[in-house]
Design an enzyme around this catalytic site. Sequence first.
Site, mmCIF file in Angstrom:
data_model
loop_
_atom_site.group_PDB
_atom_site.id
_atom_site.type_symbol
_atom_site.label_atom_id
_atom_site.label_comp_id
_atom_site.label_asym_id
_atom_site.label_seq_id
_atom_site.Cartn_x
_atom_site.Cartn_y
_atom_site.Cartn_z
ATOM 1 N N GLY A 178 54.629 -27.720 -3.654
ATOM 2 C CA GLY A 178 53.392 -27.586 -2.900
ATOM 3 C C GLY A 178 52.195 -27.195 -3.740
ATOM 4 O O GLY A 178 51.059 -27.310 -3.290
ATOM 5 N N GLU A 179 52.438 -26.742 -4.963
ATOM 6 C CA GLU A 179 51.346 -26.275 -5.810
ATOM 7 C C GLU A 179 50.659 -27.455 -6.488
ATOM 8 O O GLU A 179 51.311 -28.320 -7.089
ATOM 9 C CB GLU A 179 51.893 -25.306 -6.855
ATOM 10 C CG GLU A 179 50.821 -24.602 -7.660
ATOM 11 C CD GLU A 179 51.416 -23.604 -8.639
ATOM 12 O OE1 GLU A 179 50.786 -23.373 -9.690
ATOM 13 O OE2 GLU A 179 52.508 -23.078 -8.358
ATOM 14 N N ALA A 180 49.329 -27.490 -6.399
ATOM 15 C CA ALA A 180 48.568 -28.634 -6.898
ATOM 16 C C ALA A 180 48.783 -28.867 -8.386
ATOM 17 O O ALA A 180 48.912 -30.012 -8.834
ATOM 18 C CB ALA A 180 47.079 -28.427 -6.607
ATOM 19 N N ILE A 183 52.111 -30.579 -9.015
ATOM 20 C CA ILE A 183 52.049 -31.987 -8.623
ATOM 21 C C ILE A 183 51.300 -32.790 -9.680
ATOM 22 O O ILE A 183 51.694 -33.904 -10.041
ATOM 23 C CB ILE A 183 51.374 -32.138 -7.248
ATOM 24 C CG1 ILE A 183 52.235 -31.491 -6.160
ATOM 25 C CG2 ILE A 183 51.137 -33.603 -6.912
ATOM 26 C CD1 ILE A 183 51.627 -31.545 -4.782
#
Length: 425
Positions: A178-180, A183
């Site tokens: 979920g962490e930008a 990703i």
Amino acid sequence: MVVSTMAPERNASSMLSLSSSHGGRSSRGSTVTNYSQSEQAELDTIRQEKVVLLREIRGLKDEIANCDYIIERLDVDEDGRPNAERQVLATGKKKFNLDPKKGIEYLVEQKAIEHTPEDVAKFLFNNEGLVKTAIGDYLGELGFSQQVLEEFVRLHNFSNTDLVTALRTFLWSFRLPGEAQKIDRIMETFAKHYCVQNPDVFSSSDSCYVLSFSIIMLNTTLHNRAVKSSFRQSVDQFITMNRDSNGGQAFPREMLVAIYESIKNDQFKIPEDDGTDLVPTFENPDRQGWLSKQGGKYNVTGWKRRWFVLNDNVLYYFTSPTDKEPKGLIPLENVKLDDIEVKEKNRHCFELLPLTNEVVKACKMGKDGKLVTGRHTNYIISADTAAEKEEWMRSIRSCTCENPYMGMLRERKKKAQRFYHSSVQ
């Protein structure tokens, strides 16, 4: 006596011939006795061979039983691997699912895998029973995990594969974190590998990155139930969004239309992890403590005392500090925080509200022990004192972010355009 392997087949054929010509046994089961001398001799030979074969079969059964006994005594699998190795691997998987780094350290210490990016990547790629979320979190980390990520991506063969199919395959092998920033690292590595194996498709790996990310966002807007139909992306909007993404050049319209239709008709299959595998560990949380929660504007069940943990831009809540599994979690993305007052005395409250959608993106533990999507329009949370409320609000605000992926995508587009302009000069 050595028996030819062809003898049973040949003799069985002879018996069929004898049965056909002489009638075999009578209806009462009496033995036919009108065989010729040569036929009777052949029948006796067959019976002797049968006795020998039965004796050999019994001997083989005894040998198999003896082998089974030896295997049990030596504690060895059928493939020759000691059960101890299998137990180490099973323990390592469990440790990995709870804490990926500690799981890898354990397997290396037990010499189940080597501490090389290649060996760790093969472990993540080939082994069943690993939580896909844990794989994604590990691959998105900095340091040694980045080297593992590169090897993990190389294990995928995308040669002569269209981008959508490659993404479907890639995103099934793990679950995007979920962490930008994580990703970003994962998708950048994917884009570089795809361009190496398909060198004539994109002007640069940044262009591949931008379109890949746009496809993931398209999948979300078309198939996420939380997105209103009026906000679902149309094919023209998708084309406009990626108009100049190929290093300042336009992608072929027919290519973008084909991508849009593919995602519209067949959404990405995202691997689901069993909720019982979610056992978060918090070594250094941003903040933790007791708060009271009242979920939803129309909640009439009163306040619920919960142990809250703020960690990695996610707000978790538990029934007690000793619980291993959270009752729920609230990702602090696309939410806003308001200071509110309530009628009850000794309530020092703040409220979490959705920034864009109708509901707050959150999950809670269902009765079956699995995480399900929450449907709260807001979260009202109360601290014991005004000072604690201010401290919690300050900590939560430092973790909230507004659409982090859009900013990341804009920066990547700028980078792709700079690359294009520098290459044509």
